[in-house]
Write a protein that holds these residues in place. Structure first.
Motif, PDB file in Angstrom:
ATOM      1  N   MET A   1     -14.590   5.342   7.321  1.00  0.00           N
ATOM      2  CA  MET A   1     -13.709   4.413   6.591  1.00  0.00           C
ATOM      3  C   MET A   1     -13.120   5.120   5.360  1.00  0.00           C
ATOM      4  O   MET A   1     -13.836   5.669   4.550  1.00  0.00           O
ATOM      5  CB  MET A   1     -14.519   3.185   6.144  1.00  0.00           C
ATOM      6  CG  MET A   1     -13.761   2.186   5.304  1.00  0.00           C
ATOM      7  SD  MET A   1     -12.610   1.151   6.223  1.00  0.00           S
ATOM      8  CE  MET A   1     -13.712  -0.057   6.945  1.00  0.00           C
ATOM      9  N   GLN A   2     -11.793   5.087   5.273  1.00  0.00           N
ATOM     10  CA  GLN A   2     -11.137   5.689   4.117  1.00  0.00           C
ATOM     11  C   GLN A   2     -10.430   4.596   3.309  1.00  0.00           C
ATOM     12  O   GLN A   2      -9.746   3.744   3.879  1.00  0.00           O
ATOM     13  CB  GLN A   2     -10.138   6.760   4.551  1.00  0.00           C
ATOM     14  CG  GLN A   2      -9.915   7.791   3.470  1.00  0.00           C
ATOM     15  CD  GLN A   2      -9.046   8.941   3.922  1.00  0.00           C
ATOM     16  OE1 GLN A   2      -8.179   8.774   4.761  1.00  0.00           O
ATOM     17  NE2 GLN A   2      -9.245  10.103   3.330  1.00  0.00           N
ATOM     18  N   TYR A   3     -10.623   4.635   2.004  1.00  0.00           N
ATOM     19  CA  TYR A   3     -10.093   3.593   1.120  1.00  0.00           C
ATOM     20  C   TYR A   3      -8.975   4.129   0.224  1.00  0.00           C
ATOM     21  O   TYR A   3      -8.997   5.291  -0.184  1.00  0.00           O
ATOM     22  CB  TYR A   3     -11.185   3.069   0.186  1.00  0.00           C
ATOM     23  CG  TYR A   3     -12.379   2.453   0.865  1.00  0.00           C
ATOM     24  CD1 TYR A   3     -12.382   1.112   1.239  1.00  0.00           C
ATOM     25  CD2 TYR A   3     -13.529   3.195   1.102  1.00  0.00           C
ATOM     26  CE1 TYR A   3     -13.479   0.539   1.841  1.00  0.00           C
ATOM     27  CE2 TYR A   3     -14.640   2.631   1.710  1.00  0.00           C
ATOM     28  CZ  TYR A   3     -14.603   1.302   2.074  1.00  0.00           C
ATOM     29  OH  TYR A   3     -15.704   0.741   2.681  1.00  0.00           O
ATOM     30  N   THR A   4      -8.040   3.229  -0.070  1.00  0.00           N
ATOM     31  CA  THR A   4      -7.132   3.419  -1.198  1.00  0.00           C
ATOM     32  C   THR A   4      -7.436   2.317  -2.196  1.00  0.00           C
ATOM     33  O   THR A   4      -7.669   1.165  -1.806  1.00  0.00           O
ATOM     34  CB  THR A   4      -5.660   3.316  -0.748  1.00  0.00           C
ATOM     35  OG1 THR A   4      -5.315   4.493  -0.022  1.00  0.00           O
ATOM     36  CG2 THR A   4      -4.726   3.177  -1.934  1.00  0.00           C
ATOM     37  N   LEU A   5      -7.450   2.654  -3.466  1.00  0.00           N
ATOM     38  CA  LEU A   5      -7.696   1.642  -4.490  1.00  0.00           C
ATOM     39  C   LEU A   5      -6.389   1.316  -5.208  1.00  0.00           C
ATOM     40  O   LEU A   5      -5.642   2.228  -5.597  1.00  0.00           O
ATOM     41  CB  LEU A   5      -8.725   2.127  -5.510  1.00  0.00           C
ATOM     42  CG  LEU A   5     -10.067   2.638  -4.975  1.00  0.00           C
ATOM     43  CD1 LEU A   5     -11.045   2.825  -6.125  1.00  0.00           C
ATOM     44  CD2 LEU A   5     -10.644   1.707  -3.932  1.00  0.00           C
ATOM     45  N   LEU A   6      -6.104   0.030  -5.333  1.00  0.00           N
ATOM     46  CA  LEU A   6      -4.985  -0.447  -6.155  1.00  0.00           C
ATOM     47  C   LEU A   6      -5.607  -1.092  -7.385  1.00  0.00           C
ATOM     48  O   LEU A   6      -6.320  -2.093  -7.256  1.00  0.00           O
ATOM     49  CB  LEU A   6      -4.141  -1.464  -5.381  1.00  0.00           C
ATOM     50  CG  LEU A   6      -3.101  -2.224  -6.209  1.00  0.00           C
ATOM     51  CD1 LEU A   6      -2.037  -1.282  -6.778  1.00  0.00           C
ATOM     52  CD2 LEU A   6      -2.432  -3.322  -5.369  1.00  0.00           C
ATOM     53  N   ILE A   7      -5.355  -0.502  -8.540  1.00  0.00           N
ATOM     54  CA  ILE A   7      -5.950  -1.030  -9.771  1.00  0.00           C
ATOM     55  C   ILE A   7      -4.838  -1.623 -10.626  1.00  0.00           C
ATOM     56  O   ILE A   7      -3.853  -0.946 -10.939  1.00  0.00           O
ATOM     57  CB  ILE A   7      -6.700   0.081 -10.544  1.00  0.00           C
ATOM     58  CG1 ILE A   7      -7.706   0.764  -9.608  1.00  0.00           C
ATOM     59  CG2 ILE A   7      -7.411  -0.501 -11.760  1.00  0.00           C
ATOM     60  CD1 ILE A   7      -8.452   1.916 -10.249  1.00  0.00           C
ATOM     61  N   THR A   8      -4.988  -2.911 -10.965  1.00  0.00           N
ATOM     62  CA  THR A   8      -3.941  -3.588 -11.738  1.00  0.00           C
ATOM     63  C   THR A   8      -4.448  -4.091 -13.100  1.00  0.00           C
ATOM     64  O   THR A   8      -3.650  -4.464 -13.942  1.00  0.00           O
ATOM     65  CB  THR A   8      -3.354  -4.772 -10.945  1.00  0.00           C
ATOM     66  OG1 THR A   8      -4.415  -5.642 -10.554  1.00  0.00           O
ATOM     67  CG2 THR A   8      -2.610  -4.301  -9.705  1.00  0.00           C
ATOM     68  N   GLY A   9      -5.737  -4.130 -13.289  1.00  0.00           N
ATOM     69  CA  GLY A   9      -6.286  -4.670 -14.538  1.00  0.00           C
ATOM     70  C   GLY A   9      -6.206  -3.665 -15.673  1.00  0.00           C
ATOM     71  O   GLY A   9      -6.461  -2.469 -15.498  1.00  0.00           O
TER      72      GLY A   9
END
Lengths: 130, 115
Positions: A1-9
């Motif tokens: 499993m490969q993840y991308t993180l979207l950080i908005t905080g």
């Protein structure tokens, strides 16, 4: 499993950047190539400000992100529109706006939202931290 | 290709969140990615016709709604029974869902982003 993180905080009004960092450490511990990339949007782009100086007895969050990116070859993208409006400027944008300074920290890069779309389509799962 | 839902839940004028959520929806659509919108909480104010924001408030985001169809963003969902939303003074392009439909909607998308 490969993840991308979207950080908005925001790094100052939320723990999004802190929690995402802990998630990355746990994911890398389990699988060294589990993180495809990290995309910072909204106030989270403030993480890429090289001139911010946190108190010495507190975590230097920007440096922590730089270290984990460098050690694990993880690209750290800041949305260019969100970053520029908040004063996070690389050398190219600095010239374009005829400014005398640039503020983008090392290991971060300015990219358009198209890069996020590309990450979405090439990663198993994208997780938002807000 | 993943189907994305952008969930707007913050006031259009209290921060940039609503605008930047809409920006992401428009970029996704520009790249021909299927994207829908849903609005709840303070973001419902976006639907009200009677908006005259000043420069200090920010851009008039309500005007963006009319252009969504040109980006092929055809579904904008809200939850039914918002009594203060007068049907004659709010944008007509929304699809109201009952509570059950609203709750099941979120699991119908590969990814949901909240602003």
């Amino acid at each position: 499993m490969q993840y991308t993180l979207l950080i908005t905080g925001s790094p100052y009004h939320s723990k999004a950047c802190h929690t995402a960092l802990r998630f990355i450490r746990a994911a890398l511990n389990k699988s060294p190539d589990s993180i495809k990339g990290v995309f910072f949007y909204e106030d989270a782009v403030l993480i890429g400000n090289q001139v911010a100086q946190p108190p010495r007895d507190e975590i230097n969050l920007t440096r922590a992100w730089q270290e984990i990116a460098e050690q694990n070859n993880i690209p750290l993208y800041l949305c260019i529109a969100a970053a520029v409006r908040r004063g996070i400027i690389n050398e190219g944008e600095s010239r374009r706006y005829e400014l005398e300074q640039h503020t983008l920290a090392e290991h971060f890069q300015l990219e358009g939202l198209g890069t996020l779309v590309d990450l979405m389509n090439t990663t198993n799962k994208i997780i938002q931290f807000r | 290709m993943k189907h994305t839902l952008i969930h707007l839940n913050t006031s259009p004028y209290s921060s940039l969140a609503c605008k930047e959520g809409l920006d992401l929806a428009l970029v996704l659509a520009t790249f021909e990615q299927p994207v829908d919108l849903c609005l709840s909480g303070a973001a419902l104010a976006l639907l009200s016709d009677a908006q005259q924001p000043t420069a200090e408030h920010g851009k008039n985001l309500h005007k963006l709604l009319a252009g969504l169809e040109f980006y092929d963003i055809e579904n904008v969902y809200i939850e039914k029974n918002h009594s203060w939303l007068n049907s004659t003074t709010s944008w007509q392009g929304v699809t109201p869902l009952d509570s059950t439909e609203w709750q099941t909607m979120f699991s119908q998308y590969q990814q949901v982003f909240r602003f």
